[in-house]
Design an enzyme around this catalytic site. Structure first.
Site, short mmCIF file in Angstrom:
data_model
loop_
_atom_site.label_atom_id
_atom_site.label_comp_id
_atom_site.label_asym_id
_atom_site.label_seq_id
_atom_site.Cartn_x
_atom_site.Cartn_y
_atom_site.Cartn_z
CG ASP A 1 -2.12 -0.93 1.03
OD1 ASP A 1 -2.82 -0.79 0.01
OD2 ASP A 1 -2.36 -1.79 1.90
CG ASP B 1 -3.19 6.69 3.92
OD1 ASP B 1 -3.99 7.60 4.21
OD2 ASP B 1 -3.44 5.79 3.10
CB CYS C 1 -4.63 8.25 -0.77
SG CYS C 1 -5.58 7.27 -1.88
CG HIS D 1 -8.34 6.82 5.24
ND1 HIS D 1 -7.71 6.17 4.21
CD2 HIS D 1 -7.65 6.48 6.36
CE1 HIS D 1 -6.69 5.46 4.68
NE2 HIS D 1 -6.64 5.63 5.98
N1 LIG Z 1 -5.85 7.96 2.06
C1 LIG Z 1 -6.40 6.91 1.48
O1 LIG Z 1 -7.57 6.94 1.11
N2 LIG Z 1 -5.66 5.83 1.35
C2 LIG Z 1 -6.09 4.63 0.75
C3 LIG Z 1 -5.45 3.46 1.40
C4 LIG Z 1 -5.89 2.17 0.80
C5 LIG Z 1 -5.17 0.97 1.35
N3 LIG Z 1 -5.52 -0.19 0.60
C6 LIG Z 1 -5.49 0.76 2.80
O2 LIG Z 1 -6.43 0.03 3.10
O3 LIG Z 1 -4.81 1.30 3.66
#
Ligand SMILES: NC(=O)NCCC[C@H](N)C(=O)O
Length: 280
Positions: free
Chosen positions: A88, A94, A274, A189
């Site tokens: 990820d 993030d 993201c 999120h």
């Molecule tokens: N800020 C975001 O919306 N990030 C997406 C993260 C997706 C990742 N597959 C997760 O579940 O952490």
């Protein structure tokens, strides 16, 4: 970086050329962190949707196109070191949140994602930013942090815990920000549910917003992917090609809209926000 074409049905070739010229002249503070997709991308986490097969080659092409769209609008992209073992890691938002020259390196709520912050920390140190780090037992994902002016909304309940909100407030209040805790139960999120237009209007996909009344203004959009915008400049937003009705509404509202296909990232609950961290 790449010059792959992205789609924007409002832009002429001349406007495109002007945007590229702007990119060449972009002031040094208009930079964006990005992180290229891991070879293991298809093993990324999913929480609120069914797991679907991810085409990693297509994802790589979509990422190149996304980066090209940022660059064409004046953002110089800087790559955080890639990590093929962290599926990820492409969702770089993030791992670190920026408030002007101040960087907060997060502590992601999912254990599999915690090692992503090592490269993010190095990147913001290399940029010469002032850096703080969220510490255990706090968890905070950058996707839970939405800044509108001097107000910082923080989604609490999914990946971000109350201690994460508390630590962020401790760091930001002395810097003149108000931190508002937002309950999150229906989406991964906060920014999976709401983001903000250049004028500060909060837009959201209402079925996954716990309490729209928290926001001084709230515009419910007709598509889930329409809730996610990256502000490229005061009159231009970047959004997913998966929300054409919302894009049309934003154009009617007077905005220029640039669209990118990010289908392979959407299969992993990612969205346009993201895939980058903008340094402003
Ligand atoms: N800020 C975001 O919306 N990030 C997406 C993260 C997706 C990742 N597959 C997760 O579940 O952490």
């Amino acid at each position: 970086m790449s010059t792959a074409a992205y789609s924007s049905d409002t832009e002429t070739d001349a406007v495109q050329a002007a945007a590229e010229a702007d990119a060449a002249d972009a002031p040094p503070h208009r930079r964006a962190l990005v992180r290229r997709p891991a070879a293991s991308l298809a093993d990324g986490l999913v929480t609120h949707i069914e797991k679907a097969d991810v085409d990693v080659e297509l994802a790589r092409a979509q990422w190149v196109n996304y980066v090209a769209a940022l660059e064409a609008h004046g953002w110089r992209t800087i790559e955080v070191e890639p990590r093929d073992d962290l599926p990820d890691s492409v969702f770089v938002e993030d791992a670190v949140v920026l408030f002007g020259p101040f960087a907060v390196v997060t502590r992601p709520g999912a254990d599999a994602r915690k090692p992503e912050t090592v490269g993010a920390l190095r990147a913001v140190v290399d940029l010469g930013l002032e850096v703080a780090e969220i510490e255990a037992p706090a968890t905070l994902d950058g996707g839970d942090v939405l800044t509108v002016g001097r107000t910082v909304y923080v989604g609490r309940g999914g990946r971000t815990n109350p201690e994460g909100v508390r630590q962020l407030r401790f760091l930001l209040e002395p810097r003149g920000y108000e931190v508002v805790s937002v309950p999150m139960t229906k989406a991964l999120h906060l920014k999976s549910a709401v983001t903000a237009l250049p004028d500060g209007t909060v837009i959201g996909w209402e079925p996954v917003v716990d309490d729209p009344e928290i926001f001084p203004t709230f515009w419910a959009v007709p598509e889930e992917a329409g809730a996610h915008v990256v502000v490229l400049d005061p009159h231009t937003v970047l959004m997913s090609a998966a929300a054409p009705r919302t894009a049309a509404l934003f154009r009617d509202h007077g905005l220029d809209v640039v669209t990118v296909d990010i289908s392979e990232f959407e299969k992993l609950e990612g969205c346009v926000t993201c895939l980058s961290v903008r340094v402003r």
